[in-house]
Design an enzyme around this catalytic site. Structure first.
Site, PDB file in Angstrom:
ATOM      1  N   ASP A   1     -20.298  79.709  19.391  1.00 19.08           N
ATOM      2  CA  ASP A   1     -20.525  80.388  18.108  1.00 19.08           C
ATOM      3  C   ASP A   1     -21.458  79.608  17.186  1.00 19.08           C
ATOM      4  O   ASP A   1     -21.682  80.005  16.044  1.00 19.08           O
ATOM      5  CB  ASP A   1     -19.182  80.646  17.399  1.00 19.08           C
ATOM      6  N   GLY A   2     -21.991  78.468  17.669  1.00 24.28           N
ATOM      7  CA  GLY A   2     -22.948  77.703  16.888  1.00 24.28           C
ATOM      8  C   GLY A   2     -22.376  76.510  16.157  1.00 24.28           C
ATOM      9  O   GLY A   2     -23.125  75.704  15.602  1.00 24.28           O
TER      10      GLY A   2
ATOM     11  N   ARG B   1     -38.070  70.796  -1.806  1.00 22.03           N
ATOM     12  CA  ARG B   1     -38.864  71.617  -2.728  1.00 22.03           C
ATOM     13  C   ARG B   1     -37.993  72.398  -3.700  1.00 22.03           C
ATOM     14  O   ARG B   1     -38.485  72.890  -4.716  1.00 22.03           O
ATOM     15  CB  ARG B   1     -39.753  72.573  -1.929  1.00 22.03           C
TER      16      ARG B   1
ATOM     17  N   ASP C   1     -52.704  69.490  -5.287  1.00 20.33           N
ATOM     18  CA  ASP C   1     -52.153  69.966  -6.556  1.00 20.33           C
ATOM     19  C   ASP C   1     -51.870  68.757  -7.439  1.00 20.33           C
ATOM     20  O   ASP C   1     -52.005  67.608  -7.014  1.00 20.33           O
ATOM     21  CB  ASP C   1     -50.887  70.817  -6.352  1.00 20.33           C
TER      22      ASP C   1
ATOM     23  N   LYS D   1     -53.560  74.376  -8.612  1.00 18.79           N
ATOM     24  CA  LYS D   1     -52.940  75.405  -7.774  1.00 18.79           C
ATOM     25  C   LYS D   1     -52.005  76.247  -8.619  1.00 18.79           C
ATOM     26  O   LYS D   1     -51.257  75.734  -9.439  1.00 18.79           O
ATOM     27  CB  LYS D   1     -52.172  74.731  -6.628  1.00 18.79           C
TER      28      LYS D   1
ATOM     29  N   ASP E   1     -51.245  65.238   1.620  1.00 17.61           N
ATOM     30  CA  ASP E   1     -50.083  65.988   1.147  1.00 17.61           C
ATOM     31  C   ASP E   1     -48.838  65.312   1.688  1.00 17.61           C
ATOM     32  O   ASP E   1     -48.923  64.458   2.583  1.00 17.61           O
ATOM     33  CB  ASP E   1     -50.144  67.449   1.586  1.00 17.61           C
TER      34      ASP E   1
ATOM     35  N   THR F   1     -46.416  76.042   6.305  1.00 20.18           N
ATOM     36  CA  THR F   1     -47.120  77.162   6.921  1.00 20.18           C
ATOM     37  C   THR F   1     -48.626  76.925   6.993  1.00 20.18           C
ATOM     38  O   THR F   1     -49.329  77.656   7.686  1.00 20.18           O
ATOM     39  CB  THR F   1     -46.874  78.462   6.141  1.00 20.18           C
TER      40      THR F   1
ATOM     41  N   THR G   1     -51.439  76.601   1.900  1.00 17.87           N
ATOM     42  CA  THR G   1     -52.042  75.860   0.793  1.00 17.87           C
ATOM     43  C   THR G   1     -53.268  75.083   1.268  1.00 17.87           C
ATOM     44  O   THR G   1     -54.307  75.068   0.597  1.00 17.87           O
ATOM     45  CB  THR G   1     -51.016  74.893   0.179  1.00 17.87           C
TER      46      THR G   1
END
Length: 312
Positions: free
Chosen positions: A37-38, A96, A169, A192, A218, A223, A226
């Protein structure tokens, strides 16, 4: 050096093995199992009684699985009478989420800090936190090391003569300044605007990049959106199509590699704080932080803790 023991979770086994090799010690024996079940179960296969325990585990994707695994490791060590439990979290997930964007949102990084302390963590070691105020969420010591010096040594010979360091940024200006000081360069800042939690837009380039190569720095690549927009803004400002990227944590989720497969990108440098998944990407260069972490552990266990300040 038999007064401490180093365990690894399943997030960074190769990094943990490299750290253990640098320390000339075996990794602590343990078993991590997941039920159908994880649910996660951790079993320690050797005694930790009255020992200083170090648990190396990034909270990288899948973030929640690796976080609960770290908590289970900590609870097992606390119940087995460990003298001190240090969580080495090379990549600190939820970093973040350090403030509320709206009135009905959690501050998840604060919540994670509370849970780590509640389960028994006495000390946290991490690298290049997304924002320094996360240290304020803890009531225990937090040491945030930096990968900037080892990055600079790895990148130095790849840089052309005329280059500038680019902060994507305003939040990364301090880190960009560190790079510039190590590499004897100037700093350019991109302004930004965040449209949402997953989308940003570059509105202005502050500084002169005309006919210059660029080193974009950075703390993480998620993803890649930016960075892709940063590259477009720099090329529009007449920067040379010779761009190198350096980011401590390479998550590379969704279609990040496709976004960074730009003809102007010559190399993408990341560390192994997150286990590399893109093994066939020619432009990707991995810099190991194992020596940095091993050095920190040695100073915690052998020398005065005050001597660790030069690793920040």
């Amino acid at each position: 050096m038999d007064n401490f023991i180093l365990f690894t979770g399943t997030a960074n086994p190769d990094l943990a093995a490299a750290v253990a090799q640098k320390l000339n010690i075996p990794l602590g024996k343990s078993v991590v199992e997941r039920f159908p079940d994880g649910e996660v179960n951790v079993q320690l296969l050797e005694s930790v009684r009255q020992k200083a325990v170090f648990i190396l585990q990034s909270t990288a994707p899948p973030v929640n699985d690796h976080l609960v695994e770290l908590l289970a490791f900590t609870d097992a060590c606390r119940r087995a009478a460990a003298a001190q439990i240090t969580a080495i979290i090379p990549y600190f997930g939820y970093a973040r989420a350090d403030k509320r964007q709206g009135r009905r949102e959690p501050i998840t990084s604060s919540m994670v800090a509370e849970v780590l302390q509640a389960v028994g963590v006495n000390h946290v070691v991490t690298l290049d936190l997304h924002t320094p105020q996360i240290e304020g969420f803890f009531r225990i010591p937090v040491d945030s090391l930096t990968a900037v010096p080892i990055f600079c040594e790895a990148i130095r010979h790849h840089l052309p003569p005329n280059f500038v360091v680019v902060s994507p940024d305003t939040g990364r200006v301090q880190m960009a300044t560190q790079y510039a000081q190590w590499l004897n360069s100037e700093v350019v800042v991109l302004h930004k605007h965040r449209k949402s939690g997953t989308e940003t837009a570059v509105t202005r380039v502050v500084g002169d990049v005309k006919d210059c190569s660029c080193l974009i720095i950075d703390d993480m690549i998620s993803t890649g959106g930016t960075l892709a927009r940063s590259i477009e803004a720099l090329l529009t400002a007449q920067a040379r199509p010779e761009i190198i990227i350096a980011a401590t944590h390479g998550l590379f989720v969704q279609d990040a590699r496709a976004k960074l497969s730009h003809p102007s990108i010559e190399a993408v440098f990341v560390t192994d704080t997150v286990t590399p998944k893109e093994t066939d990407w020619q432009q990707l260069k991995i810099v190991s932080v194992a020596p940095l972490i091993a050095n920190a552990i040695q100073r915690f266990t052998i020398k005065s803790p005050d001597s660790i300040s030069d690793l920040f």
